[in-house]
Design an enzyme around this catalytic site. Structure first.
Site, PDB file in Angstrom:
ATOM      1  N   TYR A  73       0.837  -1.200   0.000  1.00  0.00           N
ATOM      2  CA  TYR A  73       0.000   0.000   0.000  1.00  0.00           C
ATOM      3  C   TYR A  73       0.870   1.247   0.000  1.00  0.00           C
ATOM      4  O   TYR A  73       0.582   2.220  -0.685  1.00  0.00           O
ATOM      5  CB  TYR A  73      -0.944   0.013   1.221  1.00  0.00           C
ATOM      6  CG  TYR A  73      -1.971   1.117   1.115  1.00  0.00           C
ATOM      7  CD1 TYR A  73      -3.176   0.902   0.463  1.00  0.00           C
ATOM      8  CD2 TYR A  73      -1.703   2.396   1.606  1.00  0.00           C
ATOM      9  CE1 TYR A  73      -4.102   1.919   0.308  1.00  0.00           C
ATOM     10  CE2 TYR A  73      -2.629   3.420   1.465  1.00  0.00           C
ATOM     11  CZ  TYR A  73      -3.829   3.176   0.814  1.00  0.00           C
ATOM     12  OH  TYR A  73      -4.734   4.178   0.658  1.00  0.00           O
ATOM     13  N   PHE A 125      -6.742  21.836 -24.333  1.00  0.00           N
ATOM     14  CA  PHE A 125      -7.015  20.410 -24.496  1.00  0.00           C
ATOM     15  C   PHE A 125      -8.278  20.092 -23.690  1.00  0.00           C
ATOM     16  O   PHE A 125      -8.497  20.666 -22.625  1.00  0.00           O
ATOM     17  CB  PHE A 125      -5.853  19.519 -24.071  1.00  0.00           C
ATOM     18  CG  PHE A 125      -6.166  18.068 -24.297  1.00  0.00           C
ATOM     19  CD1 PHE A 125      -6.199  17.565 -25.587  1.00  0.00           C
ATOM     20  CD2 PHE A 125      -6.523  17.245 -23.257  1.00  0.00           C
ATOM     21  CE1 PHE A 125      -6.571  16.245 -25.823  1.00  0.00           C
ATOM     22  CE2 PHE A 125      -6.900  15.923 -23.487  1.00  0.00           C
ATOM     23  CZ  PHE A 125      -6.914  15.418 -24.776  1.00  0.00           C
ATOM     24  N   THR A 126      -9.085  19.171 -24.186  1.00  0.00           N
ATOM     25  CA  THR A 126     -10.430  18.927 -23.638  1.00  0.00           C
ATOM     26  C   THR A 126     -10.450  18.722 -22.120  1.00  0.00           C
ATOM     27  O   THR A 126     -11.071  19.491 -21.390  1.00  0.00           O
ATOM     28  CB  THR A 126     -11.056  17.700 -24.322  1.00  0.00           C
ATOM     29  OG1 THR A 126     -10.144  16.609 -24.223  1.00  0.00           O
ATOM     30  CG2 THR A 126     -11.336  17.974 -25.792  1.00  0.00           C
ATOM     31  N   ASP A 216       2.149  20.407 -20.250  1.00  0.00           N
ATOM     32  CA  ASP A 216       1.425  19.174 -20.505  1.00  0.00           C
ATOM     33  C   ASP A 216       2.423  18.290 -21.251  1.00  0.00           C
ATOM     34  O   ASP A 216       2.626  18.438 -22.452  1.00  0.00           O
ATOM     35  CB  ASP A 216       0.163  19.434 -21.330  1.00  0.00           C
ATOM     36  CG  ASP A 216      -0.643  18.144 -21.523  1.00  0.00           C
ATOM     37  OD1 ASP A 216      -0.054  17.060 -21.428  1.00  0.00           O
ATOM     38  OD2 ASP A 216      -1.863  18.241 -21.777  1.00  0.00           O
ATOM     39  N   LYS A 259       0.361   7.950 -23.396  1.00  0.00           N
ATOM     40  CA  LYS A 259       0.862   8.347 -24.712  1.00  0.00           C
ATOM     41  C   LYS A 259       2.360   8.016 -24.802  1.00  0.00           C
ATOM     42  O   LYS A 259       2.718   6.861 -24.934  1.00  0.00           O
ATOM     43  CB  LYS A 259       0.615   9.829 -24.961  1.00  0.00           C
ATOM     44  CG  LYS A 259      -0.815  10.352 -25.148  1.00  0.00           C
ATOM     45  CD  LYS A 259      -1.923   9.777 -24.392  1.00  0.00           C
ATOM     46  CE  LYS A 259      -3.263  10.458 -24.563  1.00  0.00           C
ATOM     47  NZ  LYS A 259      -3.602  11.556 -23.733  1.00  0.00           N
ATOM     48  N   ARG A 383     -12.543  15.919 -34.048  1.00  0.00           N
ATOM     49  CA  ARG A 383     -11.905  16.985 -33.280  1.00  0.00           C
ATOM     50  C   ARG A 383     -12.306  18.308 -33.938  1.00  0.00           C
ATOM     51  O   ARG A 383     -11.563  18.884 -34.713  1.00  0.00           O
ATOM     52  CB  ARG A 383     -10.380  16.827 -33.259  1.00  0.00           C
ATOM     53  CG  ARG A 383      -9.878  15.755 -32.314  1.00  0.00           C
ATOM     54  CD  ARG A 383      -9.752  16.222 -30.893  1.00  0.00           C
ATOM     55  NE  ARG A 383     -10.804  15.783 -30.014  1.00  0.00           N
ATOM     56  CZ  ARG A 383     -10.609  15.286 -28.795  1.00  0.00           C
ATOM     57  NH1 ARG A 383      -9.403  15.099 -28.337  1.00  0.00           N
ATOM     58  NH2 ARG A 383     -11.619  14.992 -28.025  1.00  0.00           N
ATOM     59  N   PHE A 450     -18.429  15.195 -26.505  1.00  0.00           N
ATOM     60  CA  PHE A 450     -18.018  14.343 -27.634  1.00  0.00           C
ATOM     61  C   PHE A 450     -17.933  12.872 -27.250  1.00  0.00           C
ATOM     62  O   PHE A 450     -18.084  12.002 -28.089  1.00  0.00           O
ATOM     63  CB  PHE A 450     -16.680  14.805 -28.220  1.00  0.00           C
ATOM     64  CG  PHE A 450     -15.551  14.828 -27.223  1.00  0.00           C
ATOM     65  CD1 PHE A 450     -15.344  15.929 -26.416  1.00  0.00           C
ATOM     66  CD2 PHE A 450     -14.693  13.753 -27.102  1.00  0.00           C
ATOM     67  CE1 PHE A 450     -14.318  15.949 -25.489  1.00  0.00           C
ATOM     68  CE2 PHE A 450     -13.655  13.764 -26.182  1.00  0.00           C
ATOM     69  CZ  PHE A 450     -13.478  14.870 -25.369  1.00  0.00           C
TER      70      PHE A 450
HETATM   71  C1  LIG Z   1      -4.644  12.387 -23.230  1.00  0.00           C
HETATM   72  C2  LIG Z   1      -4.279  13.757 -22.899  1.00  0.00           C
HETATM   73  C3  LIG Z   1      -4.547  14.315 -21.641  1.00  0.00           C
HETATM   74  C4  LIG Z   1      -5.381  13.590 -20.584  1.00  0.00           C
HETATM   75  O1  LIG Z   1      -4.793  12.426 -20.160  1.00  0.00           O
HETATM   76  P1  LIG Z   1      -5.651  11.125 -19.779  1.00  0.00           P
HETATM   77  O2  LIG Z   1      -4.583  10.133 -19.449  1.00  0.00           O
HETATM   78  O3  LIG Z   1      -6.482  10.740 -20.948  1.00  0.00           O
HETATM   79  O4  LIG Z   1      -6.469  11.475 -18.585  1.00  0.00           O
HETATM   80  C5  LIG Z   1      -4.081  15.579 -21.387  1.00  0.00           C
HETATM   81  N1  LIG Z   1      -3.426  16.285 -22.308  1.00  0.00           N
HETATM   82  C6  LIG Z   1      -3.176  15.804 -23.532  1.00  0.00           C
HETATM   83  C7  LIG Z   1      -2.445  16.640 -24.532  1.00  0.00           C
HETATM   84  C8  LIG Z   1      -3.598  14.528 -23.874  1.00  0.00           C
HETATM   85  O5  LIG Z   1      -3.380  14.069 -25.106  1.00  0.00           O
END
Ligand SMILES: *Cc1c(COP(=O)(O)O)cnc(C)c1O
Length: 466
Positions: A73, A125-126, A216, A259, A383, A450
């Site tokens: 943990y 970004f969303t 980011d 990613k 998008r 979306f």
């Molecule tokens: C995917 C993404 C996020 C969010 O990350 P999640 O792992 O999907 O929560 C933030 N910023 C960018 C540029 C992304 O591509």
């Protein structure tokens, strides 16, 4: 010069079977999914280019690392490994794991944004913007104009316009600006990189005004690759050195490990400031888990630590971005309108120009994504206006300058033949573009619409007429 091809620096050890479907089956599936590719079952998809998020193939070493999960943990050995790797490659002092990127965005937004604050950034970004707005902040775009122009061949469309940033500072005052949010590469602009020179200038301006910068870092290694290829004076440097320089311009980062980091789940928040890091460790317990696991299993942290080391390898990145460029070249040769130059993680089709007969109110990008699925079982993502949502104050639909369909390439998953099949389908659809029908909402969710919205064709029952 004789042609010398190169290929991936790996071979395939295990295969996953794909189900081939008929057009009839796909027409039924997309109608059941409300013409939203997010609502399709993956079993009904042939080539899944919905996203590069969490869809990478892990290496044998990462899978071996999964067996080394220390599922304690508190104080898992895998956490310390991850912390050491993030410090080494990204250079930040404090590492707080989160279940994925938005977990880190949530913590950072809550800690740094007060109601009424401004967050400036190089295109929204969303999920990032959603979290900023949830705590009462307002996002202001300061990306260069070229980013909004799908035809501009600018090498660094992710760059920040220093004039725009200065005007935001003058208009609101530096104390009203919670922080600058820098994307690298910029997802919504088509995976376009920011240059090191620009980030250094931006960093100097922000430091002068006491404004913090958070990166980011989701695709920062891909950004480093573009810097090596395109930025004067960077060609002989390693991706690791460039990545460290990028991060050094900033005060911390949010990371979606799904990613660049080559894992199926995971993320982290990394910070340099001791006090802010303490506050984040206090808060992560509430929403994600203890600060040494943040919602992840030990094995997930181990896979991410190994994935980070694989991600900075030049040959890996050349093959990854090379595959995206290969698909881009086929489509450009086929006369397809798309965002140029081709970005890091996918191809962004210019749906507004692809379907000039559809008004923006009929969501051409949503229609094109649905039609592509019907034609070949390739799943892409909208998008454009659907992703942009509604203006928080007026409630009106936002129509961004870019109305795109994203063909996102998972890392190390598909072959060149899959890219050929995809290109052939897009080119065929373009030839028959008058057969594509516009869509309207039948269900519209309040947040990040979306993902779960449902649609119907504005006439008839099909999005792609026979
Ligand atoms: C995917 C993404 C996020 C969010 O990350 P999640 O792992 O999907 O929560 C933030 N910023 C960018 C540029 C992304 O591509």
């Amino acid at each position: 010069m004789p042609k010398r091809s190169w290929a991936e620096p790996f071979k395939i050890k295990m295969v996953e079977h794909l189900r081939m479907t008929t057009r009839e089956e796909r027409e039924r599936a997309i109608a059941e999914a409300g013409f939203n590719t997010f609502l399709l079952r993956s079993a009904d998809v042939y080539i899944d280019l919905l996203t590069d998020s969490g869809t990478s193939a892990m290496s044998d070493r990462q899978w071996a690392g999964m067996m080394l999960g220390d599922e304690a943990y508190a104080g898992s050995a895998n956490f310390y490994h991850l912390e050491e790797v993030v410090r080494r490659y990204y250079g930040y002092q404090h590492v707080i794991p989160t279940h994925q990127g938005r977990g880190a965005e949530h913590i950072l937004s809550r800690l740094c944004i007060r109601p009424g604050d401004i967050i400036a950034g190089n295109m929204y970004f969303t999920t990032t913007k959603a979290h900023q707005e949830l705590v009462g902040g307002k996002f202001v775009d300061v990306i260069i104009d070229a980013a909004h122009d799908p035809d501009s061949e600018h090498s660094f469309k992710g760059d920040i316009d220093l004039g725009k940033l200065q005007r935001v500072i003058d208009q609101f005052g530096a104390t009203k600006i919670a922080y600058l949010c820098v994307g690298a590469t910029v997802n919504m602009a088509g995976g376009q990189p920011i240059s090191l020179a620009n980030l250094r200038d931006v960093s100097a301006l922000c430091r002068k005004h006491g404004i913090r910068i958070f990166l980011d870092a989701t695709r920062a290694v891909e950004n480093a690759y573009f810097i090596k290829l395109r930025e004067p004076g960077q060609a002989d440097r390693t991706l690791t050195d460039i990545l460290r320089d990028l991060c050094a311009c900033t005060d911390g980062c949010t990371m979606s490990g799904k990613k660049d980091c080559l894992v199926n789940i995971g993320g982290f928040l990394a910070l340099n400031d001791d006090e802010l890091a303490d506050a984040a460790r206090n808060m992560v317990v509430l929403f994600e888990g203890l600060h040494t696991y943040g919602g992840l299993a030990g094995r997930d942290m181990e896979a991410m630590a190994i994935g980070i080391q694989e991600s900075v390898d030049f040959d890996h990145m050349r093959a990854r971005i090379g595959q995206v460029e290969y698909l881009g070249r086929l489509l450009i040769e086929g006369g397809i309108p798309l965002v140029r130059p081709v970005g890091g993680h996918g191809i962004f089709l210019d749906a507004a120009r692809f379907l000039p007969h559809l008004p923006r109110e009929q969501f051409p990008a949503q229609s094109l994504a649905a039609a592509l699925y019907v034609d070949s079982g390739v799943r892409a993502m909208e998008r454009g206006a659907v992703s942009a949502g509604r203006d928080a104050t007026t409630g009106r639909n936002i129509f961004p300058s870019l109305e795109l369909v994203r063909l996102t390439i998972p890392r190390r998953v598909y072959t060149q033949a899959h890219m050929d099949v995809t290109a052939e389908s897009v080119i065929e659809l373009h030839r028959n573009r008058e057969k594509i029908v516009g869509l309207r909402f039948t269900y519209e969710p309040k947040h990040l619409r979306f993902f779960q919205a449902r649609f119907e064709p504005v006439e008839g029952k099909r999005v792609l007429r026979v």
